[in-house]
Every structure is written in C-alpha cells, then in structure tokens.
Design an enzyme around this catalytic site. Structure first.
Site, PDB file in Angstrom:
ATOM      1  N   ASP A   1       0.183  -1.017   0.004  1.00 34.50           N
ATOM      2  CA  ASP A   1       0.065   0.210  -0.258  1.00 34.50           C
ATOM      3  C   ASP A   1       1.182   0.958   0.103  1.00 34.50           C
ATOM      4  OD1 ASP A   1      -2.154  -1.494   0.405  1.00 34.50           O
ATOM      5  OD2 ASP A   1      -2.007  -1.377   2.037  1.00 34.50           O
ATOM      6  N   ILE A   2       0.423   2.385  -1.185  1.00 36.49           N
ATOM      7  CA  ILE A   2       1.044   3.046  -0.614  1.00 36.49           C
ATOM      8  C   ILE A   2       0.729   4.396   0.507  1.00 36.49           C
ATOM      9  CG2 ILE A   2       1.598   5.366  -2.224  1.00 36.49           C
ATOM     10  CD1 ILE A   2       1.452   3.867  -4.633  1.00 36.49           C
TER      11      ILE A   2
ATOM     12  N   CYS B   1       2.906   7.395 -11.080  1.00 40.03           N
ATOM     13  CA  CYS B   1       0.775   7.221 -11.890  1.00 40.03           C
ATOM     14  C   CYS B   1       0.424   6.858 -11.010  1.00 40.03           C
ATOM     15  CB  CYS B   1       0.678   5.911 -13.014  1.00 40.03           C
ATOM     16  SG  CYS B   1       1.871   6.878 -14.610  1.00 40.03           S
ATOM     17  N   ALA B   2       0.945   5.925  -9.984  1.00 40.06           N
ATOM     18  CA  ALA B   2      -0.038   5.527  -8.646  1.00 40.06           C
ATOM     19  C   ALA B   2      -0.833   6.337  -7.856  1.00 40.06           C
ATOM     20  CB  ALA B   2       0.865   5.167  -7.956  1.00 40.06           C
TER      21      ALA B   2
ATOM     22  N   ARG C   1      -4.242   7.659  -5.802  1.00 41.57           N
ATOM     23  CA  ARG C   1      -5.701   7.292  -4.726  1.00 41.57           C
ATOM     24  C   ARG C   1      -6.784   8.262  -5.228  1.00 41.57           C
ATOM     25  NH1 ARG C   1     -10.435   8.758  -1.379  1.00 41.57           N
ATOM     26  NH2 ARG C   1     -11.257   7.054  -0.329  1.00 41.57           N
TER      27      ARG C   1
ATOM     28  N   TYR D   1      -9.527  15.401  -3.627  1.00 39.84           N
ATOM     29  CA  TYR D   1      -8.613  14.496  -4.560  1.00 39.84           C
ATOM     30  C   TYR D   1      -7.706  15.706  -5.329  1.00 39.84           C
ATOM     31  CZ  TYR D   1      -6.661  12.848  -9.051  1.00 39.84           C
ATOM     32  OH  TYR D   1      -6.175  11.917 -10.094  1.00 39.84           O
TER      33      TYR D   1
ATOM     34  N   LYS E   1      -3.525  16.759  -5.096  1.00 42.82           N
ATOM     35  CA  LYS E   1      -2.656  16.701  -5.195  1.00 42.82           C
ATOM     36  C   LYS E   1      -2.476  17.986  -5.962  1.00 42.82           C
ATOM     37  CE  LYS E   1      -2.756  12.583  -8.970  1.00 42.82           C
ATOM     38  NZ  LYS E   1      -1.588  11.526  -8.814  1.00 42.82           N
TER      39      LYS E   1
ATOM     40  N   GLY F   1     -27.790   3.154 -28.901  1.00 45.23           N
ATOM     41  CA  GLY F   1     -28.531   3.375 -28.751  1.00 45.23           C
ATOM     42  C   GLY F   1     -29.153   4.145 -28.552  1.00 45.23           C
TER      43      GLY F   1
END
Length: 315
Positions: free
Chosen positions: A49-50, A69-70, A72, A141, A145, A190
């Site tokens: 786990d990170i 790239c990893a 949450r 989130y 970041k 459709g």
C-alpha cells in the site's frame, strides 16, 4: 537516454499503457505495483500500500527515472469516513516518501502525473487554464494532488531530484472506466440522450497522447522543473463528443435538444448535480507552454483516439 524507468501504478489504466509503450521502444521498465494480483506486468516489483511508510528503496534499485502514476483516485460517493485524510495519506504522504527514497537511491528524475483538478472544475469562455493559472482545487482529490506537487518541489529543493509535473484532464482510451465508459455504453445502445442542447467546450486527452508526453518528460532536458498541462489540443462540446463516439462505433448519434436549465434542475432533484455539471460545463486547457518547452504536438487525433477507445465496448 535514461536507464531503467520505474512506473508506479503499473497495472492501472495509464501505468500499464506506459509500460507497454516504453517496452515497445526497447526501454528497460521496472513496473511497481501494490499487490501481485490483477495480472501485473512482467517483472513487477511489489511495494504494498502507498503511504508515508511504503518501503520504496529496494524497488528503486538501479532506477534512473520514476513515473508516478499511482494514486488514490477521485471516486463518486466516497465511503471513507475521512476522504481528505485518505487522499492525503496516499497522494501526499506517499508521494513525498517516494521522492525522498528516489533521491536517496540516486534516481535522477521523478515525473508526477497530477491532475487538471488542481486548477478547478470549470473554465469560462475565452479563459482556459494555462501553465500560470492559479491553483484552485475544489475537492479532496484535487487538493491532495496540489499538496503532492508542493511536497515534490520541497524535496527537489533540498536534494536536487529533478521533478516534472504533468496535469492531464480526463484521459480516455482502451480500458476507460467510470463516466466515460458509461457514456460509451449509452451511445452503443442507441439510447436517445437529452444532451443536444449543450454548447460547452471541453479538453480531453487520449491515452496515447498522455503516454507519448510522459515518455518525452522522462528524457527531455527542458522538462526538469516544469509544470506541464496536456490535452489533445482539440476541444469539443458534449454533443460533438457523442457524435464522435457514435461515428467510431458506426452507430447513429441520438441527441435530443433539451435545455441545459432543465438538465440542471433534474440534477438537483436527483442528487446528480456534479455529473450534470461535467456534461454541461466547460473545462478547457491551453497547452501552449507544453508545446513551447518540449516542442510537443499530440501525435494522436481525437478521431484516432476515440476509434481505439470504443473497439471493445458493447452496449
């Protein structure tokens, strides 16, 4: 040209594609994964786990560059009792720990896949986000970041580790999930969609264009120390995107011209306001700085990207 390249999140949407692309170029790739499940790429190293205590050092042995790239990722209806804390533990503390370990083990450069959400959720006509736009994250989130980026610059200032930050918008491509997959399935079936009255502009990024940019960031001397925004450089309205998906599928686009005010009212009544805003609002990116610094032009057109994306989609 760089030596071994470690990719965190190597069994994810972006990480797996990047591993494949780099290996096709004959590069030495070290895939880093959380667990050995989900068919990780060959040669993967498991890091667990990170978070702040992730044991990165052994996994970074003989690595010249890390592409992180990893993360949450942003999820709708997050059930964690402390979403902000969970995002910070993985995306901020985990990223800082990775950078510290990378510097200590002699890694030259770390390329960080951040998010356009650092800037916010929408833009206004004639005012796209650009490299000097003031960060204004609107959710946990995006905030995590932004904090992760600041943590990386702090490590760089004391260690000399080269940092490159890439802020992509919504990325689409083979294996796309969540809202983009749902939209493709609606088109494939459709179904008549009440989205024909939307006149927004949104920047997207084909997976192939993102992996191409990340590969350049691994080696390009001018990339070090830069924050780079990315897109296909071809903005579309939501109806144009639906028509593009339909054309790629060989199906008709069934769009009903429902007023945007009605859609927003429906969103409020059903608790779907965030989803409606993503469909009706604008979110544009100016990639002029990225073009100038790296002499980069997205190699994939939107039409090519959408065609690849829909190949495995069933209604």
């Amino acid at each position: 040209m760089a030596g071994a390249i470690a990719i965190t999140g190597a069994n994810g949407f972006v990480g797996r594609a990047l591993c494949t692309s780099l290996r096709a170029q004959g590069r030495t790739v070290v895939p880093l994964v959380r667990t050995a499940e989900s068919s990780p790429p060959d040669g993967s190293r498991v890091v667990g786990d990170i978070g702040p205590d992730t044991p990165w050092s052994d996994a970074l042995k003989d690595v010249d560059c890390v592409v992180h790239c990893a993360a949450r990722v942003h999820v709708m209806h997050d059930k964690d009792p402390d979403p902000q804390g969970a995002f910070r533990r993985v995306n901020v503390d985990g990223t800082r720990a990775l950078a510290v370990a990378a510097a200590a083990t002699g890694v030259r450069r770390l390329v960080f896949v951040s998010s356009l959400k650092v800037h916010g959720e929408q833009t206004f006509p004639g005012a796209p986000f650009h490299a000097k736009s003031v960060p204004a994250p609107q959710d946990a989130y995006g905030q995590s970041k932004w904090e992760a980026e600041q943590a990386l610059w702090a490590v760089a200032a004391t260690t000399g580790l080269e940092i490159v930050v890439v802020r992509p918008p919504l990325v689409y491509g083979p294996g796309a999930k969540a809202n983009f997959l749902r939209l493709m399935q609606w088109v494939a079936r459709g179904l008549p969609l009440p989205l024909g009255g939307i006149h927004n502009r949104r920047s997207l990024l084909a997976l192939g264009n993102l992996t191409d940019l990340l590969q350049i960031c691994i080696d390009h001397p001018a990339a070090a120390g830069q924050t780079l925004l990315a897109s296909d450089d071809h903005d579309m309205s939501t109806p144009e995107l639906i028509r593009g998906l339909a054309a790629a599928m060989g199906r008709p686009a069934r769009l009903l011209p429902v007023p945007v005010s009605w859609l927003r009212l429906a969103g409020r009544l059903t608790g779907q306001t965030p989803q409606i805003e993503r469909l009706t609002g604008s979110l544009q990116v100016d990639i002029g700085h990225t073009r100038e610094v790296l002499s980069w032009t997205p190699p994939w057109t939107v039409q090519q990207g959408l065609k690849l994306t829909v190949q495995d989609v069933k209604g």
